[in-house]
Scaffold this active site. Structure first.
Site, PDB file in Angstrom:
ATOM      1  N   GLU A 127       0.746  -0.925  -0.386  1.00  0.00           N
ATOM      2  CA  GLU A 127      -0.319   0.036  -0.127  1.00  0.00           C
ATOM      3  C   GLU A 127       0.968   1.075   0.061  1.00  0.00           C
ATOM      4  OE1 GLU A 127      -1.153  -1.907   3.743  1.00  0.00           O
ATOM      5  OE2 GLU A 127      -0.968   0.637   4.410  1.00  0.00           O
ATOM      6  N   LYS A 129       2.407   5.055   1.052  1.00  0.00           N
ATOM      7  CA  LYS A 129       3.122   5.154   2.074  1.00  0.00           C
ATOM      8  C   LYS A 129       2.795   6.169   2.026  1.00  0.00           C
ATOM      9  CE  LYS A 129       7.377   5.457   5.631  1.00  0.00           C
ATOM     10  NZ  LYS A 129       6.887   6.209   5.813  1.00  0.00           N
ATOM     11  N   ASP A 131       3.171  10.898   2.816  1.00  0.00           N
ATOM     12  CA  ASP A 131       3.860  11.261   3.492  1.00  0.00           C
ATOM     13  C   ASP A 131       2.652  12.487   4.746  1.00  0.00           C
ATOM     14  OD1 ASP A 131       6.208  12.130   4.001  1.00  0.00           O
ATOM     15  OD2 ASP A 131       6.526  13.361   2.885  1.00  0.00           O
ATOM     16  N   ARG A 150       2.153  10.611  17.414  1.00  0.00           N
ATOM     17  CA  ARG A 150       3.106   9.737  17.747  1.00  0.00           C
ATOM     18  C   ARG A 150       4.088   9.901  18.800  1.00  0.00           C
ATOM     19  NH1 ARG A 150       7.546   7.427  13.491  1.00  0.00           N
ATOM     20  NH2 ARG A 150       9.233   7.376  15.363  1.00  0.00           N
ATOM     21  N   TYR A 237      -4.297   2.825   8.481  1.00  0.00           N
ATOM     22  CA  TYR A 237      -3.465   1.304   7.864  1.00  0.00           C
ATOM     23  C   TYR A 237      -3.385   0.025   9.013  1.00  0.00           C
ATOM     24  CZ  TYR A 237       0.233   4.502   9.073  1.00  0.00           C
ATOM     25  OH  TYR A 237       0.596   5.693   9.620  1.00  0.00           O
ATOM     26  N   LYS A 325      11.137   2.616   0.020  1.00  0.00           N
ATOM     27  CA  LYS A 325      11.490   4.083   0.030  1.00  0.00           C
ATOM     28  C   LYS A 325      10.947   4.529  -2.091  1.00  0.00           C
ATOM     29  CE  LYS A 325      11.385   6.872   2.919  1.00  0.00           C
ATOM     30  NZ  LYS A 325      12.125   7.323   4.020  1.00  0.00           N
ATOM     31  N   CYS A 430      41.746  18.946  15.552  1.00  0.00           N
ATOM     32  CA  CYS A 430      40.156  19.798  15.689  1.00  0.00           C
ATOM     33  C   CYS A 430      40.499  20.811  16.000  1.00  0.00           C
ATOM     34  CB  CYS A 430      40.221  18.591  17.034  1.00  0.00           C
ATOM     35  SG  CYS A 430      37.971  19.181  17.085  1.00  0.00           S
ATOM     36  N   CYS A 433      39.380  22.856  19.065  1.00  0.00           N
ATOM     37  CA  CYS A 433      40.792  22.190  20.663  1.00  0.00           C
ATOM     38  C   CYS A 433      41.689  22.640  19.924  1.00  0.00           C
ATOM     39  CB  CYS A 433      39.905  21.106  21.472  1.00  0.00           C
ATOM     40  SG  CYS A 433      40.285  19.783  20.717  1.00  0.00           S
ATOM     41  N   CYS A 448      37.567  13.898  17.082  1.00  0.00           N
ATOM     42  CA  CYS A 448      39.254  14.699  17.741  1.00  0.00           C
ATOM     43  C   CYS A 448      39.411  13.355  19.515  1.00  0.00           C
ATOM     44  CB  CYS A 448      37.724  15.928  18.426  1.00  0.00           C
ATOM     45  SG  CYS A 448      38.978  16.484  19.938  1.00  0.00           S
ATOM     46  N   CYS A 454      37.411  19.055  24.895  1.00  0.00           N
ATOM     47  CA  CYS A 454      37.160  19.779  23.923  1.00  0.00           C
ATOM     48  C   CYS A 454      35.657  20.372  23.606  1.00  0.00           C
ATOM     49  CB  CYS A 454      36.856  18.885  22.586  1.00  0.00           C
ATOM     50  SG  CYS A 454      36.145  18.954  21.576  1.00  0.00           S
TER      51      CYS A 454
HETATM   52  S1  IVH Z   1       2.157   0.660   9.135  1.00  0.00           S
HETATM   53  C1  IVH Z   1       4.538  -1.060  12.712  1.00  0.00           C
HETATM   54  N1  IVH Z   1       1.991   1.793   6.725  1.00  0.00           N
HETATM   55  O1  IVH Z   1       5.333   5.697   8.271  1.00  0.00           O
HETATM   56  C2  IVH Z   1       4.539   0.604  11.942  1.00  0.00           C
HETATM   57  N2  IVH Z   1       3.126   3.027   8.100  1.00  0.00           N
HETATM   58  O2  IVH Z   1       8.676   5.688   8.161  1.00  0.00           O
HETATM   59  C3  IVH Z   1       3.257   0.771  11.802  1.00  0.00           C
HETATM   60  N3  IVH Z   1       3.660   5.934   7.550  1.00  0.00           N
HETATM   61  O3  IVH Z   1       5.469   5.803  11.534  1.00  0.00           O
HETATM   62  C4  IVH Z   1       2.918   1.383  10.578  1.00  0.00           C
HETATM   63  N4  IVH Z   1       2.204   5.490   5.866  1.00  0.00           N
HETATM   64  O4  IVH Z   1       3.947   7.442  10.554  1.00  0.00           O
HETATM   65  C5  IVH Z   1       2.453   1.880   7.857  1.00  0.00           C
HETATM   66  N5  IVH Z   1       0.849   2.713   5.091  1.00  0.00           N
HETATM   67  C6  IVH Z   1       1.372   2.133   6.117  1.00  0.00           C
HETATM   68  C7  IVH Z   1       1.935   3.855   6.244  1.00  0.00           C
HETATM   69  C8  IVH Z   1       3.051   4.723   7.058  1.00  0.00           C
HETATM   70  C9  IVH Z   1       2.599   5.998   6.290  1.00  0.00           C
HETATM   71  C10 IVH Z   1       3.936   6.128   8.619  1.00  0.00           C
HETATM   72  C11 IVH Z   1       3.356   6.076   9.315  1.00  0.00           C
HETATM   73  C12 IVH Z   1       4.972   5.479  10.698  1.00  0.00           C
HETATM   74  C13 IVH Z   1       6.150   5.834   9.185  1.00  0.00           C
HETATM   75  C14 IVH Z   1       7.629   4.773   9.255  1.00  0.00           C
END
Ligand code: IVH
Length: 707
Positions: A127, A129, A131, A150, A237, A325, A430, A433, A448, A454
């Site tokens: 699925e 990810k 942002d 979080r 999700y 990613k 360094c 220092c 260093c 330092c």
């Molecule tokens: S699952 C235990 N699913 O990505 C893991 N995370 O880089 C539960 N995020 O902290 C997360 N889309 O904020 C999951 N489809 C998706 C997501 C997702 C975005 C974010 C989420 C997480 C971060 C980790």
């Protein structure tokens, strides 16, 4: 509540003051009726309306808000911002993969951990990810009672009132488990983001760099009315605490969340194997530009929740999920200058000062150059990177950023290099220092050797010490410790705890007379410092700023040693990197040789040890709680031997440790239990000689309740 129908915007202060107590009392009665007596007295809609009104009045007249107001259900620190919410199930992050091989490795790692044959199916969901920023929503009896960010994963911020203003977030659910924590991402669409920025610009307010920042800034508003005016959205999700499972698989759980009224991402797909996962990644990538919201990759999750449970977590990421990613965004610009920063552990880090350039919507003017090899065009093994091209001041360089990480320099354009440009000479002293900066065999970084003499190391250590995840002393941030250090008031952490004695009332030089300080703020700081004399063991270990010891490894050490004295004694005894204490340290899951050596070295005789002990003398270190003490195997030292048939060794070890047992590699007088599979040899014999209890795999599984 005579004025309850008057618009909050038009209330006078006196009217608000008169209305508040009734409103609070009404909500409190309703809360008790609902949560304690299970007998709601008013309709949910009415409750929400009352609560929204209270929040609006409090937002308008913040000084009238009571600390224990019903709008601050959990924790109550409105002065500090949001109340704090401990997450019963930690909100973790995801491991990252970048290439197809990384994903193949991920699938293979799961298979090998689970002991699955190559032909055995291992379905995964894939699925987008999103942002944005993650949010946990708690529903009790189908009613939204709390929303938390979080935060640091363990403790988030209470943003309940703000979350209530998001249309995608249902206030009420029908047919949901009694307790349900839904997790997902708050985000802003491209269209809404552009419109918001246009409105902000028109009003002369600050605009946002990207939709993610806009979403975060909007959700984390102390005034819920501002959040309400910002067009936020939410995709569900995942989940946290559940009184009952949603379903047996990831995919069907998401379908269930959808049926309950949540928005779930329509591009979520169940994939049979690696080929399908990668194909879906490509399909999502192809649609990225037209989705209308930002995504930065694809998330894969093992579909079978029983397998997810078996796979469990590493210290901060699940074994059963991975983020794939997208490639980073790129831009070319001029590298004006290379500067060297000296960090807390003495590392000399080269930083590129760049002619500002926009990369994926964000203005970048600094980027990391990693280390001297990277500048020279070599990797850590002496091989070429960038085809061996070095980087020089004045060069045109390609900058990239992936997600929130510090921008990096990827490439250099030799055709635009000034013929007079000289290769960069990495300093061997360094810059802070003047001490020698040396590179140890096998270390990519030059460090260093000045240690605490330092100033850069000392200041960075102090900044780390007072940082949020460490001592977190109110009123004492990076800026203040830096100023105190410069004036010789605080040279090391211990000095923080003698600040009042040396610069408090009656002293020749007093904090209250410093610029920016007064009687009250000085006293507040002394009080805040005194309050932190009592400190949990894990926080102290983390705060020491020992190389390689992050928050999660500090936690591992704390739950292993439980008390400060035991920890110090063990580190001291492990001094020569041999013997039982050293073995014991390495037996902790997640503690390897590098980390182990680093911690033990901090306790070798010398200035660092002295500084640590001076500090500890001012503290009352709180013992850590042993993990899962209710588990029948907690505290036991267990050895596995022979062939395990129902789980792999790695899984057996991880599960035993999650239940608080210690897993050792060999049988000794300290062993409590030997779990022996078929083919157990010398270990079984030794156990018999020592009178150690021996059980088989089935008995072990029965013992840990996993039959
Ligand atoms: S699952 C235990 N699913 O990505 C893991 N995370 O880089 C539960 N995020 O902290 C997360 N889309 O904020 C999951 N489809 C998706 C997501 C997702 C975005 C974010 C989420 C997480 C971060 C980790």
């Amino acid at each position: 509540m005579s004025d309850a129908h008057k618009d909050v915007e038009r209330l006078s202060r006196a009217e608000a003051e008169a209305e508040l107590p009734g409103l609070v009392a009404h909500l409190e009665t309703a809360n008790t009726a609902y949560h304690t007596d299970d007998a709601p007295e008013i309709a949910d809609a009415e409750y929400d309306a009352l609560k929204r009104r209270l929040a609006a009045i409090e937002a308008r007249f913040p000084d009238l808000a009571r600390a224990d107001s019903p709008t601050q259900q959990v924790g109550a620190a409105p002065a500090e911002g949001f109340g704090k919410v401990p997450h019963a199930v930690r909100m973790l992050s995801l491991g990252n993969g970048f290439s197809d091989e990384d994903i193949a490795d991920f699938v293979e790692r799961m298979r090998s951990y689970l002991g699955l044959a190559t032909e055995a199916p291992l379905l995964c969901t894939a699925e987008p990810k999103i942002d944005g920023l993650s949010l946990s929503l708690r529903y009790e009896n189908g009613v939204l009672v709390q929303a938390a960010t979080r935060g640091d994963g363990a403790v988030g911020e209470n943003v309940t009132e703000n979350a209530r203003t998001i249309a995608d977030i249902p206030q009420k659910l029908t047919g949901a488990p009694k307790v349900l924590e839904v997790r997902g991402e708050v985000y802003m669409s491209h269209e809404d983001f552009a419109a918001l920025n246009a409105r902000q610009a028109e009003k002369g307010d600050k605009t946002f760099a990207n939709p993610r920042n806009a979403a975060a800034g909007s959700l984390r508003q102390l005034d819920a009315r501002i959040t309400a005016a910002r067009p936020l959205r939410f995709f569900a999700y995942a989940w946290g605490v559940l009184s009952q499972p949603l379903a047996a698989t990831q995919f069907t759980s998401i379908e269930r969340l959808k049926a309950l009224g949540f928005q779930v991402n329509p591009l979520t797909k169940l994939c049979a194997d690696l080929t399908e996962m990668l194909a879906h990644y490509r399909a999502i990538e192809a649609q990225r530009a037209t989705l209308g919201y930002d995504i930065d990759g694809v998330v894969y999750k093992a579909n079978d929740l029983a397998l997810q449970a078996r796979l469990g977590f590493r210290s901060t990421t699940p074994r059963w999920a991975l983020a794939h990613k997208f490639p980073a965004e790129l831009a070319w610009t001029r590298l004006e200058k290379i500067e060297i920063q000296v960090g807390r552990t003495g590392a000399l880090s080269p930083v590129a000062r760049l002619t500002p350039v926009t990369v994926g919507g964000v203005v970048v003017s600094n980027a990391t150059l990693h280390n001297e090899d990277y500048i020279a065009g070599r990797d850590s093994k002496g091989g070429d990177i960038r085809g061996g091209k070095d980087i020089r001041e004045g060069d045109w360089v390609q900058v990239y950023r992936a997600g929130d990480v510090i921008p990096k320099v990827a490439d250099v354009d030799l055709s635009r290099r000034d013929p007079g440009a000289a290769p960069y000479v990495f300093p061997h002293l360094c810059p802070e220092c003047g001490s020698e900066a040396i590179r140890e065999e096998g270390d990519a970084v030059r460090r260093c050797t000045g240690g605490l003499i330092c100033p850069a190391q000392a200041v960075e250590k102090l900044k780390h010490f007072v940082s949020r995840a460490a001592f977190d002393i109110e009123g004492l941030g990076a800026k203040q410790v830096e100023a105190f250090y410069k004036d010789g008031w605080v040279q090391e952490p211990a000095d923080i705890f003698t600040l009042e004695n040396n610069f408090g009332p009656g002293c020749p030089r007093q904090l209250k007379n410093r610029e920016g300080w007064g009687e009250k703020s000085a006293q507040n700081l002394f009080d805040a410092i005194a309050e932190k004399r009592a400190i949990p063991l894990a926080k102290l270990i983390f705060a020491l700023g020992i190389r390689h010891v992050g928050e999660s490894s500090a936690q591992l050490l704390a739950t292993h040693y439980l008390g400060w004295d035991r920890f110090v004694d063990a580190m001291t005894a492990a001094g020569n990197f041999v013997g039982p204490e050293w073995e014991d340290l390495l037996s902790i899951d997640g503690v390897g040789e590098t980390l182990g050596r680093s911690v033990v070295s901090a306790f070798h005789d010398g200035p660092e040890r002295e500084a640590i002990l001076r500090l500890a003398a001012h503290l009352n270190v709180q013992d850590a709680t042993p993990p899962a003490s209710e588990s029948p195997v907690s505290g036991l030292t267990v050895v596995f031997t022979g062939t395990l048939e129902r789980m792999t060794r790695a899984e057996a070890k991880a599960r035993a440790e999650a239940l608080g047992a210690k897993v050792a590699g060999s049988v000794s007088a300290k062993t409590d239990l030997l779990v022996a599979g078929p083919g157990a040899g010398s270990k079984a014999k030794k156990a018999a000689d020592l009178g150690v209890k021996v059980i088989d795999e089935d008995a072990w599984l029965a013992m840990i309740g996993a039959t």
